[in-house]
Design a protein around this motif. Structure first.
Motif, mmCIF file in Angstrom:
data_model
loop_
_atom_site.group_PDB
_atom_site.id
_atom_site.type_symbol
_atom_site.label_atom_id
_atom_site.label_comp_id
_atom_site.label_asym_id
_atom_site.label_seq_id
_atom_site.Cartn_x
_atom_site.Cartn_y
_atom_site.Cartn_z
ATOM 1 N N GLU A 285 44.463 48.427 37.251
ATOM 2 C CA GLU A 285 43.781 47.206 37.696
ATOM 3 C C GLU A 285 44.507 46.536 38.856
ATOM 4 O O GLU A 285 43.896 45.809 39.632
ATOM 5 C CB GLU A 285 43.613 46.231 36.531
ATOM 6 N N SER A 286 45.795 46.795 38.981
ATOM 7 C CA SER A 286 46.553 46.193 40.085
ATOM 8 C C SER A 286 46.344 46.950 41.402
ATOM 9 O O SER A 286 46.749 46.470 42.457
ATOM 10 C CB SER A 286 48.049 46.139 39.742
ATOM 11 N N ILE A 287 45.720 48.117 41.340
ATOM 12 C CA ILE A 287 45.435 48.903 42.547
ATOM 13 C C ILE A 287 44.067 48.472 43.079
ATOM 14 O O ILE A 287 43.068 48.565 42.352
ATOM 15 C CB ILE A 287 45.403 50.413 42.231
ATOM 16 N N PRO A 288 43.992 48.013 44.317
ATOM 17 C CA PRO A 288 42.677 47.648 44.867
ATOM 18 C C PRO A 288 41.724 48.851 44.800
ATOM 19 O O PRO A 288 42.146 50.003 44.992
ATOM 20 C CB PRO A 288 42.985 47.278 46.316
ATOM 21 N N LYS A 289 40.473 48.580 44.507
ATOM 22 C CA LYS A 289 39.491 49.655 44.329
ATOM 23 C C LYS A 289 39.449 50.588 45.541
ATOM 24 O O LYS A 289 39.364 51.805 45.394
ATOM 25 C CB LYS A 289 38.113 49.073 44.057
#
Length: 101
Positions: A90-94
């Protein structure tokens, strides 16, 4: 959606982590993808599934694992690891996640 629609990061974080523990656990997380519209919804559902599995009693776990109830301590450790993995994803941008297609 299908698990093939998940980013590589999500697939590794949830599906492959569950598979390391037990294929029947993998099935639970895989089937949950079919009711999701996108990866974000899948990650939310995976977190809910973790909580639901964590509340199951011995009888329900036996049913979920088709009569082969795993060590519950190991199961809970696996679920914790999947939850940690989800937070990382979730901390990785899509737009920075990687997809098969």
């Amino acid at each position: 959606m299908d698990t093939d629609d998940l980013s590589n990061e999500t697939y590794k974080a949830v599906i492959l982590e569950a598979e390391k523990f037990n294929h029947d656990l993998t099935l639970q997380f895989g089937v949950s993808a079919s009711s999701c519209k996108n990866e974000e919804e899948y990650l939310e559902n995976a977190k809910k599934l973790i909580k639901e599995i964590g509340k199951l009693d011995e009888y329900d776990l036996e049913d979920m694992f088709f009569g082969n109830t795993p060590n519950t301590s190991h199961l809970h450790k696996c679920l914790q690891q999947i939850e940690i993995n989800i937070v990382r994803v979730e901390s990785i941008p899509k737009e920075k996640r990687h997809y098969k297609f």
